[in-house]
Design a protein around this motif. Sequence first.
Motif, mmCIF file in Angstrom:
data_model
loop_
_atom_site.group_PDB
_atom_site.id
_atom_site.type_symbol
_atom_site.label_atom_id
_atom_site.label_comp_id
_atom_site.label_asym_id
_atom_site.label_seq_id
_atom_site.Cartn_x
_atom_site.Cartn_y
_atom_site.Cartn_z
ATOM 1 N N GLN A 79 0.842 -1.189 0.000
ATOM 2 C CA GLN A 79 0.000 0.000 0.000
ATOM 3 C C GLN A 79 0.886 1.251 0.000
ATOM 4 O OE1 GLN A 79 -3.621 -0.126 2.735
ATOM 5 N NE2 GLN A 79 -2.390 -1.803 3.551
ATOM 6 N N PRO A 80 0.599 2.219 -0.844
ATOM 7 C CA PRO A 80 1.416 3.446 -0.883
ATOM 8 C C PRO A 80 1.539 4.120 0.479
ATOM 9 C CG PRO A 80 -0.034 3.355 -2.783
ATOM 10 C CD PRO A 80 -0.437 2.217 -1.893
ATOM 11 N N ASP A 81 0.449 4.141 1.246
ATOM 12 C CA ASP A 81 0.498 4.780 2.564
ATOM 13 C C ASP A 81 1.441 4.049 3.522
ATOM 14 O OD1 ASP A 81 -1.233 6.779 1.851
ATOM 15 O OD2 ASP A 81 -3.024 5.772 2.627
ATOM 16 N N ILE A 82 1.610 2.746 3.311
ATOM 17 C CA ILE A 82 2.538 1.975 4.146
ATOM 18 C C ILE A 82 3.972 2.186 3.663
ATOM 19 C CG2 ILE A 82 3.220 -0.343 4.881
ATOM 20 C CD1 ILE A 82 0.603 0.565 6.131
ATOM 21 N N ILE A 83 4.163 2.101 2.348
ATOM 22 C CA ILE A 83 5.507 2.261 1.780
ATOM 23 C C ILE A 83 6.094 3.628 2.123
ATOM 24 C CG2 ILE A 83 6.808 2.432 -0.383
ATOM 25 C CD1 ILE A 83 4.860 0.387 -1.581
ATOM 26 N N ASN A 84 5.270 4.658 2.044
ATOM 27 C CA ASN A 84 5.755 6.035 2.230
ATOM 28 C C ASN A 84 5.535 6.566 3.641
ATOM 29 O OD1 ASN A 84 6.439 6.240 -0.576
ATOM 30 N ND2 ASN A 84 4.255 6.548 -1.032
ATOM 31 N N PHE A 85 5.209 5.684 4.566
ATOM 32 C CA PHE A 85 4.888 6.147 5.914
ATOM 33 C C PHE A 85 6.123 6.724 6.609
ATOM 34 C CE2 PHE A 85 4.034 5.581 10.478
ATOM 35 C CZ PHE A 85 2.818 6.251 10.565
ATOM 36 N N ASN A 86 5.928 7.843 7.277
ATOM 37 C CA ASN A 86 7.009 8.522 8.003
ATOM 38 C C ASN A 86 6.903 8.196 9.490
ATOM 39 O OD1 ASN A 86 8.986 10.212 8.984
ATOM 40 N ND2 ASN A 86 7.799 12.100 8.690
#
Length: 289
Positions: A79-86
């Motif tokens: 998931q993009p939100d997981i991959i790019n999570f800060n």
Amino acid sequence: MNWYQEWRALSARIQGLLDAGSFFYSAAEHSSSDNLSVRKKILLTNAEKIFSSLTKYLKEYESTFPEGAFESLKRFLEQPDIINFNFRPDQGQIRGHVQFALTSLAAFQSEFSYIIADTQALALRITERAFAHLQRSIIADDEIKKKWLSAFDEGEPKCEKLGALHLLLHGVWAFKAYAEKGRTDLILNEPLSDTSIIEKSSTALVLTEWKVVRQNNKLEATIREAYEQTKIYTAGVLSGIELANYRYLVMVSKKSMKMPADFMEGTIIYRHINVPVDPDTPSKEAKNS
């Protein structure tokens, strides 16, 4: 450690983090301060470690996961939100980031646990189908019938091998017990010490006990003998594919025999399966009964 055992450890870590988050917010119910940066130093830091462990977990067990479990984990991590999570947000964003990380892990834990629990139901269906296919193959295929008639004359070891080979065509790896924690390969007649091939090639691992019954009046005693030989087995579940709550007592006979009802002992269900090697048609059996 296999993928199932590893998941149990990971699931415990996720649950521990969720409990810690719940405790933190419960304790901070009357105060919005976080002077020691618990959310950032503990909750988000440990969430990051778990996400990293899940990524390693996917790579390490990719070839042995049940299909649904693999797809669930892969979909979650991609998931993009997981991959790019800060995991190191600014102070004003910490609350939202903690909520997202912990809620995501909780949702995934629930979904993944449900999927792997369903593998037991799948293993049961496949095993039942394999036995039904065996019984019907003997009726429909003269060559298969000849092999089973010959195996019946030779005795139990040959029936075990032939039966295990058929089950394997359906993704069911049949074994028998030789001690509390011992599994014996029915085809090779050797201890199942290396189970990696089972995890990679099979959908279900099933405890069976095959017996040849030559006389109707011997059926009850033979079933009892098979039961006694299977009940000694107490080994743990292998990778989630072992059909833990079922044991199959397989009676190989010349003609069809009426099996007693299955029974349950503790959490174990003992299934009685009849494999007649020279069966009459159902209509003829009805006339003779």
